[in-house]
Design a protein around this motif. Structure first.
Motif, PDB file in Angstrom:
ATOM      1  N   THR A 113      -4.500 -28.652   4.140  1.00 51.05           N
ATOM      2  CA  THR A 113      -3.520 -28.965   5.167  1.00 51.05           C
ATOM      3  C   THR A 113      -2.209 -29.366   4.503  1.00 51.05           C
ATOM      4  OG1 THR A 113      -4.199 -31.270   5.248  1.00 51.05           O
ATOM      5  CG2 THR A 113      -5.283 -29.748   6.765  1.00 51.05           C
TER       6      THR A 113
ATOM      7  N   PHE B 137      -2.399 -29.168  10.626  1.00 51.17           N
ATOM      8  CA  PHE B 137      -1.442 -30.222  10.281  1.00 51.17           C
ATOM      9  C   PHE B 137      -1.828 -31.519  10.978  1.00 51.17           C
ATOM     10  CE2 PHE B 137       0.217 -27.578  13.740  1.00 51.17           C
ATOM     11  CZ  PHE B 137       0.311 -28.496  14.762  1.00 51.17           C
TER      12      PHE B 137
ATOM     13  N   ILE C 271       5.434 -28.431   7.268  1.00 50.80           N
ATOM     14  CA  ILE C 271       4.800 -27.548   8.256  1.00 50.80           C
ATOM     15  C   ILE C 271       5.743 -26.407   8.636  1.00 50.80           C
ATOM     16  CG2 ILE C 271       3.641 -27.481  10.501  1.00 50.80           C
ATOM     17  CD1 ILE C 271       2.354 -29.233   8.220  1.00 50.80           C
TER      18      ILE C 271
END
Lengths: 256, 86
Positions: free
Chosen positions: A35, A90, A183
């Motif tokens: 992640t 995320f 992200i």
């Protein structure tokens, strides 16, 4: 005179004209569990089928000094995330002060990630439409808004101002702050608003704009996102998988 | 040089005209009133994702497209300097 010389600059009047912006940094950090971003706080590991791509994250950049004369491109640019790619998980801070982790979201028929922000006039124009889409589809589709901008460049996009906006507009969906901008880079989000719609198996099914008329909701002929959601709810692939729309560039901090 | 504003048509008086005036933009400014973005963004440049500001500079077959803002005036100047202007 050797032919006509022209420079055409596309702008919007409410964006700062002399905005200081620089290319994104070369390496975005991917955590060991696959992640990105802030991983503080409790969370369960992402489902086994929800993993980001392993290859390095392409970089959006330009260095005017390195650009030579070239020809107009004849093919579309390769997107960072491609249709069919798995979701990139995320965990980011929500306006309620808690971390929101997409891996922990309730299983739904689709997952709609919306990169948006406070300051961008295009984002503002779509706020009510996003709220309406969430109202219509929220029980079946997970909606998540993410602000990818660096507030040191645009103060209006600070976490505090996100909280104020979410309250003003009574957002019933998470509005997350992409602190560190990991992200945004992992998704290849280039602008606000920018949509990434995943199907029930967390595969990218649609990306791009919300519809074909940002100025006037009444004049929309192609509600791209709603059409794509309708298709997914019927277990079908969207007819239109990629669209392009004008939006404000994601504000990235100047490299020092 | 042409500035193509993507403001809404309804904002000409309220936003665009004051913007051009306040920033003393002494260059031709047009309003690009074509809201169906998906139909024309790739026609400008296939690599363009649609974020603005974006800049196209061309002369004949030579073409440079920058999907970003310029940090410095000289960054834009450097690009224009790559073209032969006589």
């Amino acid at each position: 005179m050797k032919g006509i010389f022209l420079a055409l600059i596309f702008i919007v009047s409410s964006s700062a004209f002399a905005q200081i912006e620089m290319p994104l940094t070369k390496n975005s950090v991917m955590k060991k569990d696959g992640t990105y971003g802030d991983q503080k706080g409790k969370q369960s590991p992402p489902p086994a089928d929800v993993m980001p791509p392993k290859e390095p994250i392409p970089v959006l950049q330009h260095d005017p000094a390195q650009i030579g004369n070239k020809k107009r491109p004849t093919v579309e640019a390769e997107p960072v995330l491609k249709i069919g790619d798995k979701i990139i998980t995320f965990s980011l801070k929500n306006v309620d002060g808690k971390n929101y982790n997409i891996s922990n979201a309730k299983k739904k028929k689709a997952y709609c990630i919306i990169f948006t922000c406070n300051h961008c006039p295009f984002s503002v124009k779509y706020e009510d439409r996003i709220i309406a889409l969430h109202k219509k589809y929220g029980s079946k589709v997970e909606f998540v808004a993410i602000n990818p901008n660096d507030p040191s460049i645009v103060e209006e996009d600070s976490y505090e101002n996100m909280i104020i906006r979410a309250k003003e507009k009574n957002f019933k969906f998470p509005y997350l702050f992409d602190e560190g901008q990991f992200i945004m880079k992992a998704y290849g989000a280039r602008k606000t608003p920018h949509i990434f719609l995943f199907d029930k198996d967390y595969k990218l099914a649609y990306m791009g704009g919300i519809d074909d008329n940002s100025d006037d909701p009444e004049s929309v002929e192609q509600p791209y996102l709603a059409n794509a959601i309708d298709a997914l709810l019927k277990g079908q692939k969207p007819d239109v998988e990629i669209t392009k729309a004008i939006g404000c560039s994601v504000k990235v901090k100047k490299k020092s | 040089m042409i500035l193509a504003s993507l403001d809404a048509k309804s904002m000409i008086k309220s936003k665009l005209e004051p913007f051009v005036h306040i920033n003393q933009i002494g260059i031709e400014t047009i309003l690009l009133d074509e809201p169906n973005y998906n139909r024309w963004i790739s026609k400008v440049d296939k690599s363009w994702e649609g974020s603005i500001p974006a800049t196209a500079v061309w002369q004949g077959e030579n073409w440079i497209f920058i999907e970003d803002s310029f940090e410095l005036y000289s960054d834009l100047q450097n690009i224009i300097d790559k073209f032969e202007i006589h």
